[in-house]
Design an enzyme around this catalytic site. Sequence first.
Site, PDB file in Angstrom:
ATOM      1  N   LYS A  41       1.282  -1.568   0.004  1.00  0.00           N
ATOM      2  CA  LYS A  41       0.045   0.121  -0.047  1.00  0.00           C
ATOM      3  C   LYS A  41       1.145   1.622   0.195  1.00  0.00           C
ATOM      4  O   LYS A  41       1.790   1.170   0.594  1.00  0.00           O
ATOM      5  CB  LYS A  41      -0.996  -0.533   1.100  1.00  0.00           C
ATOM      6  N   SER A  92      -9.594   1.372   2.456  1.00  0.00           N
ATOM      7  CA  SER A  92      -8.955   1.602   1.529  1.00  0.00           C
ATOM      8  C   SER A  92      -7.916   1.365   0.870  1.00  0.00           C
ATOM      9  O   SER A  92      -7.422   1.960  -0.107  1.00  0.00           O
ATOM     10  CB  SER A  92      -8.341   3.014   2.431  1.00  0.00           C
ATOM     11  N   SER A 132      -9.430  -1.302   6.487  1.00  0.00           N
ATOM     12  CA  SER A 132      -9.300  -1.530   4.972  1.00  0.00           C
ATOM     13  C   SER A 132      -8.819  -2.512   5.122  1.00  0.00           C
ATOM     14  O   SER A 132      -8.169  -2.612   3.212  1.00  0.00           O
ATOM     15  CB  SER A 132      -8.312   0.199   5.702  1.00  0.00           C
TER      16      SER A 132
HETATM   17  N1  GLN Z   1     -13.317   2.688   5.609  1.00  0.00           N
HETATM   18  C1  GLN Z   1     -12.963   3.135   7.131  1.00  0.00           C
HETATM   19  C2  GLN Z   1     -12.445   4.358   7.575  1.00  0.00           C
HETATM   20  O1  GLN Z   1     -12.725   5.486   6.607  1.00  0.00           O
HETATM   21  C3  GLN Z   1     -11.802   2.307   7.415  1.00  0.00           C
HETATM   22  C4  GLN Z   1      -9.847   2.706   6.985  1.00  0.00           C
HETATM   23  C5  GLN Z   1      -8.932   2.324   7.052  1.00  0.00           C
HETATM   24  O2  GLN Z   1      -9.675   0.847   8.021  1.00  0.00           O
HETATM   25  N2  GLN Z   1      -8.016   3.053   7.583  1.00  0.00           N
HETATM   26  O3  GLN Z   1     -11.840   5.310   8.153  1.00  0.00           O
END
Ligand code: GLN
Length: 492
Positions: A78, A153, A177
């Site tokens: 990532k 994400s 994510s």
């Molecule tokens: N979807 C969640 C957010 O927008 C989790 C994001 C993540 O785990 N980085 O914060």
Amino acid sequence: MSAPTLETWRLSAREVASRVRGGSLSAVEAMDAGWDGPAQAWEREVHAVAHTDRELRQAAAEAANTKGPLAGVPVLVKDNLCTTDYATTCGSRILAGWQSPYDATVIRRLRRAGAVVVGKANMDEFAMGSSTEFSCYGPTRNPYDLARVPGGSSGGSAAAVAYGLVPVALGSDTGGSVRQPAAFCGVFGLKPTYGRLSRYGLVAFGSSLDQVGVFARHAGDVADVYAALAGADPFDATTRPTPAPDVSAWDRGVEGLRFGWPENLWSRGVDACIVDALDRAAAALERAGAVRVPMTFLPGEYGVAAYYLVATAEASSNLARFDGVRYGHRGAASDLVSLYTRTRTEGFGPEVQRRILLGTYALSAGYYDAYYLKAQRARTRIRHEFAERFGHCDLMLMPVAPTPAFRVGEKTDDPLAMYLSDVFTIGANLAGIPGISVPMGLADGLPTAVQLLGPEDAEPVLLRAARALEVDGDRAALPRTHTTEFAWPGKR
Ligand code: GLN
């Protein structure tokens, strides 16, 4: 040395490593199999990769440790993990072109184990989002249906593993994510216990929630990568000093394990195909000798509210460092305040700005007690709730998300709807416990999945259960790349 066959790209990481160690496959061939195989056509449609470079890939493969446990295994990471070879930009304009002077600890450990870092995966800006639509590089698409999101994400990491570019990818999981994109793309996705994988060199979002996580098409590959990465790190004071749990028995079966079944959580508001996946998973675990323990659990709405206060509060503080002075983009200005303002309004996208505003508000003097402190109390309650339930079971079944992959654009104008889709994943981050997303086959052409949660350091148990679901007779977990018929992008 044998020429790489078209099929090399389908191999598990285990198989790649064993062939590379044995000398029947070179690390360069293993890497090329993904980049020169059918995956190339997929990448044009899916757009999982943010940064890569042929020469850097070649150099990394040639330098690989061919004796290590991950010898020659290509890994996409990532774009919020610091790498010395590729830019690290978190999918954000504000970090355009920023080059880290050091490798994140997990990257160093990957390389030490023989893995080949082949590039950086697309992501929601600063890991804020659930769909990989909030990247300055444009969205990543779901390889099963290009009109749908891959989740987020870490959507780039999940999609690349799903269509076969790499057998393994790394992501980060602050509120789901890793697990949610794994579910949307039909691959395994592990979020380890907080403090087991170093966060040194992971660009911080919510420091008390963030963990690096692993994507793979096989449960055994998740175990191997976890084993190579987990453990204390002097550069991250939140890593645990004790030895990481031993996951080498991931294939031992689930005889006698008790799994919690909090059916009240999915009695409404969850798609029928997800409920069906949960039923199939429970039946498969029972067939393999595990015991179902029915229970009730707190409704997840508490968690969503607490998470979006804690995560934004921490983000507002963590992201203060991007000020135009130290990193990446700098807005043109004649005085310091307008330098900060211009840099940050030009550099951060709308979702990141929204989170910084929300977090700053929650932490401000007049509202701190009402919001931030109350959220911390809810967090403690959720921790206790999990601990109490894990007194009665070894792991717990849970949906990953209430629906399969949603359509591109469906939730971008409705932040609350996007936030609510995290209802089943954020509990694990608030409680610091591990969770894994396990693919459960397709429903109407889209991947379905279940989530397994366990108490701290339950990774060995979660992997055993994930493996049991992978091998179960009805082939519940069957990634697309296992099938002989290869469907080309855009077919749906
Ligand atoms: N979807 C969640 C957010 O927008 C989790 C994001 C993540 O785990 N980085 O914060």
